[in-house]
Design an enzyme around this catalytic site. Structure first.
Site, PDB file in Angstrom:
ATOM      1  N   CYS A  72       0.858  -1.180   0.000  1.00 53.60           N
ATOM      2  CA  CYS A  72       0.000   0.000   0.000  1.00 53.60           C
ATOM      3  C   CYS A  72       0.899   1.235   0.000  1.00 53.60           C
ATOM      4  O   CYS A  72       1.735   1.396   0.905  1.00 53.60           O
ATOM      5  CB  CYS A  72      -0.851  -0.039   1.268  1.00 53.60           C
ATOM      6  SG  CYS A  72      -1.824   1.432   1.574  1.00 53.60           S
ATOM      7  N   GLU A 150     -13.411  -1.152  -3.806  1.00 53.34           N
ATOM      8  CA  GLU A 150     -13.736  -2.007  -2.658  1.00 53.34           C
ATOM      9  C   GLU A 150     -15.207  -2.451  -2.685  1.00 53.34           C
ATOM     10  O   GLU A 150     -15.566  -3.476  -2.128  1.00 53.34           O
ATOM     11  CB  GLU A 150     -13.443  -1.266  -1.336  1.00 53.34           C
ATOM     12  CG  GLU A 150     -11.963  -1.097  -1.036  1.00 53.34           C
ATOM     13  CD  GLU A 150     -11.253  -2.408  -0.699  1.00 53.34           C
ATOM     14  OE1 GLU A 150     -11.853  -3.255  -0.018  1.00 53.34           O
ATOM     15  OE2 GLU A 150     -10.095  -2.581  -1.135  1.00 53.34           O
ATOM     16  N   CYS A 182      -1.026   3.953  -6.324  1.00 57.25           N
ATOM     17  CA  CYS A 182      -1.908   3.279  -5.366  1.00 57.25           C
ATOM     18  C   CYS A 182      -2.085   1.858  -5.883  1.00 57.25           C
ATOM     19  O   CYS A 182      -2.330   1.666  -7.081  1.00 57.25           O
ATOM     20  CB  CYS A 182      -3.252   4.002  -5.292  1.00 57.25           C
ATOM     21  SG  CYS A 182      -4.527   3.110  -4.370  1.00 57.25           S
ATOM     22  N   HIS A 184      -4.389  -0.189  -5.655  1.00 57.34           N
ATOM     23  CA  HIS A 184      -5.709  -0.515  -6.215  1.00 57.34           C
ATOM     24  C   HIS A 184      -5.794  -0.182  -7.714  1.00 57.34           C
ATOM     25  O   HIS A 184      -6.576  -0.764  -8.446  1.00 57.34           O
ATOM     26  CB  HIS A 184      -6.809   0.284  -5.503  1.00 57.34           C
ATOM     27  CG  HIS A 184      -7.203  -0.238  -4.150  1.00 57.34           C
ATOM     28  ND1 HIS A 184      -6.393  -0.125  -3.045  1.00 57.34           N
ATOM     29  CD2 HIS A 184      -8.331  -0.861  -3.733  1.00 57.34           C
ATOM     30  CE1 HIS A 184      -7.014  -0.650  -1.992  1.00 57.34           C
ATOM     31  NE2 HIS A 184      -8.201  -1.106  -2.387  1.00 57.34           N
TER      32      HIS A 184
HETATM   33  N1  DGL Z   1      -3.967   0.584  -1.871  1.00 56.87           N
HETATM   34  C1  DGL Z   1      -3.655   1.782  -1.247  1.00 56.87           C
HETATM   35  C2  DGL Z   1      -2.446   2.499  -1.722  1.00 56.87           C
HETATM   36  O1  DGL Z   1      -1.632   1.916  -2.395  1.00 56.87           O
HETATM   37  C3  DGL Z   1      -4.563   2.411  -0.290  1.00 56.87           C
HETATM   38  C4  DGL Z   1      -5.626   3.217  -0.820  1.00 56.87           C
HETATM   39  C5  DGL Z   1      -6.554   3.703   0.234  1.00 56.87           C
HETATM   40  O2  DGL Z   1      -6.972   2.905   1.078  1.00 56.87           O
HETATM   41  O3  DGL Z   1      -6.871   4.882   0.189  1.00 56.87           O
HETATM   42  O4  DGL Z   1      -2.267   3.671  -1.465  1.00 56.87           O
END
Ligand code: DGL
Length: 261
Positions: A72, A150, A182, A184
């Site tokens: 993350c 999500e 990120c 995601h």
């Molecule tokens: N997957 C995350 C990242 O790489 C977190 C995103 C989040 O929860 O805001 O920053």
């Protein structure tokens, strides 16, 4: 060494890293924590992000992990220094790949799509100053994207609309690289590609993180030299269905459990 590698993220995003890790390190067993209950981390304060990162780390250590991947960007940029200073296992983090983008850019303009938590961190500021001081960087907070991912809304018109709002202005600056800051966001690449076209290189760091993990395991003599026969373990502290969907086509053997953490 047969102990597992631990990974955590605010949810399902870190699975984009996990997939690369399993590809490059087929002998290793992994344990993955999806802290979806607390997503999005990117909208939380530094103190809260640190608190979640500590909680996740301690659970992975209780489960016997020999190395932890902070899968993350938001948790890495806000908490990895603390984790490294306070726990006695190697940590691998992920940060927006500004350096390769800046080095390769011909238009001398790059876009960075990341969370507010990442963009406002001291580590991000430092990296940008060091590696991108002579080029134009267009930073964009991807607010709203993580909650939609999500919620299982990949490919939705809501995501498309947000991406258009965030990416079209970058194109006006003639960016030739887009850094996905990120974990995601790699799941959005098909939709991103439609907006930015063929001439913008999209950079995500999953492969580099897996490579670095292998190097650090080797350095610390922590590699598992025997074939892994145990399933990978995934834990979610909300409904596990989104995790099941995202891991749908994965060939490795794994279990997914809901757990309070
Ligand atoms: N997957 C995350 C990242 O790489 C977190 C995103 C989040 O929860 O805001 O920053």
């Amino acid at each position: 060494m047969q102990q597992p590698i631990g990974l955590f993220d605010s949810g399902i995003g870190g699975t984009s890293i996990w997939k690369e890790v399993v590809k490059q390190l087929p002998n290793e067993q992994t344990i993955y924590l999806a802290d979806s209950k607390n997503a999005p981390y990117g909208e939380k304060s530094k103190e809260e992000i640190l608190k979640f990162s500590i909680k996740n780390t301690e659970l992975l250590l209780e489960k016997g992990c020999k190395l932890i991947i902070v899968a993350c960007n938001t948790a890495t940029t806000n908490a990895i220094d603390y984790l490294r200073a306070n726990y006695n296992v190697p940590f691998i983090g992920i940060e927006p790949a500004i350096k390769p983008a800046a080095l390769k850019s011909k238009t001398e303009a790059i876009g960075i799509l990341a969370t507010k938590g990442t963009l406002s961190s001291a580590l991000f500021e430092k990296t940008t100053k060091v590696y991108a001081k002579n080029i134009t960087t267009i930073e964009q907070d991807g607010e709203g994207l993580v909650p939609l991912i999500e919620d299982g809304k990949l490919g939705s018109s809501e995501i498309k609309q947000l991406l258009e709002n965030y990416l079209k202005p970058m194109l006006k600056f003639n960016i030739d690289h887009l850094v996905l800051g990120c974990t995601h966001y790699p799941y959005l690449i098909p939709q991103i590609r439609e907006i930015v076209g063929k001439n913008v290189t999209i950079i995500d760091s999953g492969e580099a993180v897996a490579k670095q993990t292998k190097a650090i395991l080797t350095k610390h003599k922590l590699l598992n030299t025997t074939i892994n026969t145990k399933p990978h373990q995934f834990y979610s502290n909300t409904n596990k269905q989104v995790l099941e969907t995202i891991l749908n086509n994965v060939l490795a053997t794994f279990t997914i459990e809901e757990l309070e953490f």
